[in-house]
Write a protein that holds these residues in place. Structure first.
Motif, PDB file in Angstrom:
ATOM      1  N   THR A  88      58.887  -8.892   0.161  1.00  0.00           N
ATOM      2  CA  THR A  88      57.735  -8.186   0.729  1.00  0.00           C
ATOM      3  C   THR A  88      56.793  -7.713  -0.377  1.00  0.00           C
ATOM      4  O   THR A  88      57.199  -7.515  -1.526  1.00  0.00           O
ATOM      5  N   GLU A  89      55.530  -7.546   0.000  1.00  0.00           N
ATOM      6  CA  GLU A  89      54.492  -7.057  -0.906  1.00  0.00           C
ATOM      7  C   GLU A  89      54.469  -7.851  -2.211  1.00  0.00           C
ATOM      8  O   GLU A  89      54.309  -7.293  -3.301  1.00  0.00           O
ATOM      9  N   SER A  93      54.636  -4.319  -6.671  1.00  0.00           N
ATOM     10  CA  SER A  93      54.213  -4.356  -5.275  1.00  0.00           C
ATOM     11  C   SER A  93      52.726  -4.067  -5.159  1.00  0.00           C
ATOM     12  O   SER A  93      52.178  -3.251  -5.901  1.00  0.00           O
ATOM     13  N   SER A  94      52.106  -4.736  -4.211  1.00  0.00           N
ATOM     14  CA  SER A  94      50.696  -4.485  -3.920  1.00  0.00           C
ATOM     15  C   SER A  94      50.532  -4.431  -2.411  1.00  0.00           C
ATOM     16  O   SER A  94      50.497  -5.456  -1.738  1.00  0.00           O
ATOM     17  N   ASN A  95      50.461  -3.235  -1.875  1.00  0.00           N
ATOM     18  CA  ASN A  95      50.298  -3.047  -0.441  1.00  0.00           C
ATOM     19  C   ASN A  95      48.825  -3.236  -0.087  1.00  0.00           C
ATOM     20  O   ASN A  95      47.957  -2.469  -0.507  1.00  0.00           O
ATOM     21  N   LYS A  96      48.526  -4.295   0.700  1.00  0.00           N
ATOM     22  CA  LYS A  96      47.134  -4.648   0.981  1.00  0.00           C
ATOM     23  C   LYS A  96      46.393  -3.545   1.724  1.00  0.00           C
ATOM     24  O   LYS A  96      45.203  -3.328   1.514  1.00  0.00           O
TER      25      LYS A  96
END
Length: 550
Positions: free
Chosen positions: A158-159, A258-261
């Motif tokens: 994820t992410e 992580s890069s949460n849009k």
């Protein structure tokens, strides 16, 4: 486009054999959790983009592939239940959820201000429910959807930029349709793409059609060349096979950043969409015409002699002012007296060459439109400067471009962003030309040329689109030093995964060993062997979404 494929777990089809073990495992876990046997399982893969980053929402072709990592949902239909219960196998990170369905058939609500994994599930549920209401109003306008037990298990990180969220939305939409229309209903791939392409907009993330298209339509051992104009289409592109020992493969390495849009959208993803849109309209103003406004409340999808119109935030949020592809089409419509939108045929060398010429023209027009004397705009343009280029007031500029999606910025780098889009689109076309018309190139020469295009893409993502990060750069440098033919980020960037062009087992092991010692253990000495295994994936192009009837 065909319908979503349906299999049985005991099917001997080699394309589904890798998923069979996952189906058996989730079936056992479902029984242990819910004390029932599931009715069916829906599987959707993650994806990597081999080349063509951040140009899908500008409607230029891209070249992604599905990978051998999936999200699976095992489903039991509850005829007399008023709720959906969701259990995620990774329950420590994704808490168990249960929510009631409106008895009168109303759409479920989503609060985008709450960052919760179940919002992605709700996005898939919402767009599928809207589809059912539109296609079968007598049956679904005032009636509740069926209750469900759902067990979710996946191995897509994820992410990480390989579309775990899009895979979730596609999987959920498919299972809602299958649950409520029954196994006899064949889910059209074209329908499913149209339903899910704007699903994540309900949580404030601007996305395009690329992710659902490749997730749904990809075939084993083939890349997906995705056209967005004059209408969405996918073409299967088979990589050449040079010998039986060393075939083309891709190593996908997760930076573990992580890069949460949703959380970073105002300064990253959404901001890039705004900058591209501004650039397109400045180019149009410079060369004497206005881009046509798009529909802002709906889009129409026709199939099998019925018309289906969905409320869609896609057109409203992303493209209401036109995009860079709109500018290119409008420019050549005027200068070539051809109003038809350009279709790029990956199997027609004349079409490929024509498109290359057009994109080179776009790059020249862009450089003439934004002269950078003394490098005064290397840090971007201010709002008053851009308003002046568009011959509008500051208030009008703000209203037209800056209030559609939340954005935060100091300056707007419209030249750099649009330069990346046009040059990246050209790299996609050159990549297709290389794959489909490589002639008698040796394997080594072919891989080096494909790798060069991937390197150029990474440089552009880093320097012009600024969607790379130090960790991505470090992973790519290590991989290249240890034998990767081509290395670049994949997905939105700002963290997430990288993709590396490889062939031999020895090459793969060298890169993995060096990344283990010089990146993963360096930045995270406590990382486990299991985490290391999941951080580095070797994949060939894999099959898209499918259903397993039990």
């Amino acid at each position: 486009m065909q319908s979503l494929p349906v299999f049985r777990i005991d099917n001997d089809n080699k394309n589904v054999s890798d998923i069979t073990k996952k189906c058996i495992d989730i079936t056992l876990k479902f029984q242990d959790k819910f004390k029932y046997y599931p009715n069916f399982i829906v599987s959707s893969p993650g994806r990597v983009n081999i080349i063509g980053e951040h140009i899908d929402y500008e409607e230029f072709p891209v070249l992604p592939m599905a990978i051998n990592k999936n999200i699976l949902c095992a489903v039991r239909i509850l005829e007399n239940s008023h709720s959906i219960s969701i259990y995620n196998d990774n329950y420590e990170k994704f808490a168990e959820k249960k929510f009631d369905l409106p008895l009168n058939g109303e759409l479920i609500s989503i609060d985008p201000s709450i960052s919760d994994w179940s919002n992605y599930f709700k996005c898939g549920l919402l767009v599928a429910h809207k589809f059912l209401k539109k296609k079968y109003p007598d049956r679904f306008n005032n009636a509740m959807l069926k209750g469900l037990y759902i067990y979710i298990k996946g191995d897509i990180p994820t992410e990480s930029g390989i579309s775990s969220s899009a895979a979730m939305c596609v999987t959920v939409a498919a299972l809602i349709i299958r649950s409520n229309l029954g196994p006899e209903y064949s889910i059209s791939k074209k329908e499913l793409i149209a339903i899910t392409e704007g699903a994540e907009h309900y949580i404030g993330v601007s996305t395009g059609s690329m992710d659902p298209a490749v997730i749904i339509c990809n075939e084993s051992n083939k890349l997906s060349f995705i056209n967005f104009k004059p209408q969405l289409s996918t073409s299967n592109v088979e990589l050449p096979v040079f010998n039986s020992e060393n075939n083309i493969r891709f190593l996908i390495a997760n930076t573990l950043v992580s890069s949460n849009k949703y959380e970073t959208g105002p300064i990253n993803y959404n901001l890039r969409v705004v900058e591209d849109t501004i650039a397109a309209n400045i180019l149009a103003a410079k060369y004497g015409f206005q881009l046509n406004r798009r529909m802002t409340e709906s889009f129409t999808y026709d199939e099998d002699d019925y018309d289906m119109t969905f409320n869609s935030t896609r057109k409203q949020q992303t493209f209401s002012k036109g995009n860079l592809r709109d500018f290119m089409d409008a420019y050549f419509a005027r200068h070539l007296n051809d109003e038809s939108e350009l279709f790029i045929n990956p199997n027609d060398h004349n079409s490929i060459k024509r498109t290359e010429q057009m994109l080179n023209t776009m790059i020249n027009l862009l450089d003439n439109c934004f002269p950078n004397d003394n490098n005064q705009h290397s840090t971007g343009y201010s709002i008053p400067e851009l308003a002046g280029l568009l011959n509008c007031s500051r208030d009008e500029f703000t209203r037209e471009y800056l209030l559609v999606n939340p954005v935060r910025f100091q300056t707007l780098k419209v030249y750099q962003r649009s330069k990346h889009v046009f040059t990246e689109a050209l790299r996609v076309i050159k990549c297709i030309e290389l794959i489909n018309f490589h002639g008698d190139l040796s394997m080594d020469r072919f891989l080096k040329e494909l790798g060069r295009l991937m390197h150029e893409s990474q440089r552009s993502c880093d320097e012009l689109y600024e969607c790379s990060c130090p960790e991505i750069d470090e992973v790519c440098e290590i991989a290249i030093a240890n034998g990767s033919y081509g290395s670049r980020l994949t997905g939105a960037g700002w963290g997430g995964c990288t993709v590396h062009l490889v062939s031999s087992d020895e090459q793969i092991e060298n890169i993995k060993r060096s990344l283990r010692e010089n990146y993963y253990l360096k930045h995270n000495p406590s990382i486990t062997e299991e985490e290391l295994k999941n951080a580095m994936i070797v994949s060939t192009p894999s099959m898209g979404s499918c259903i397993f009837e039990l």
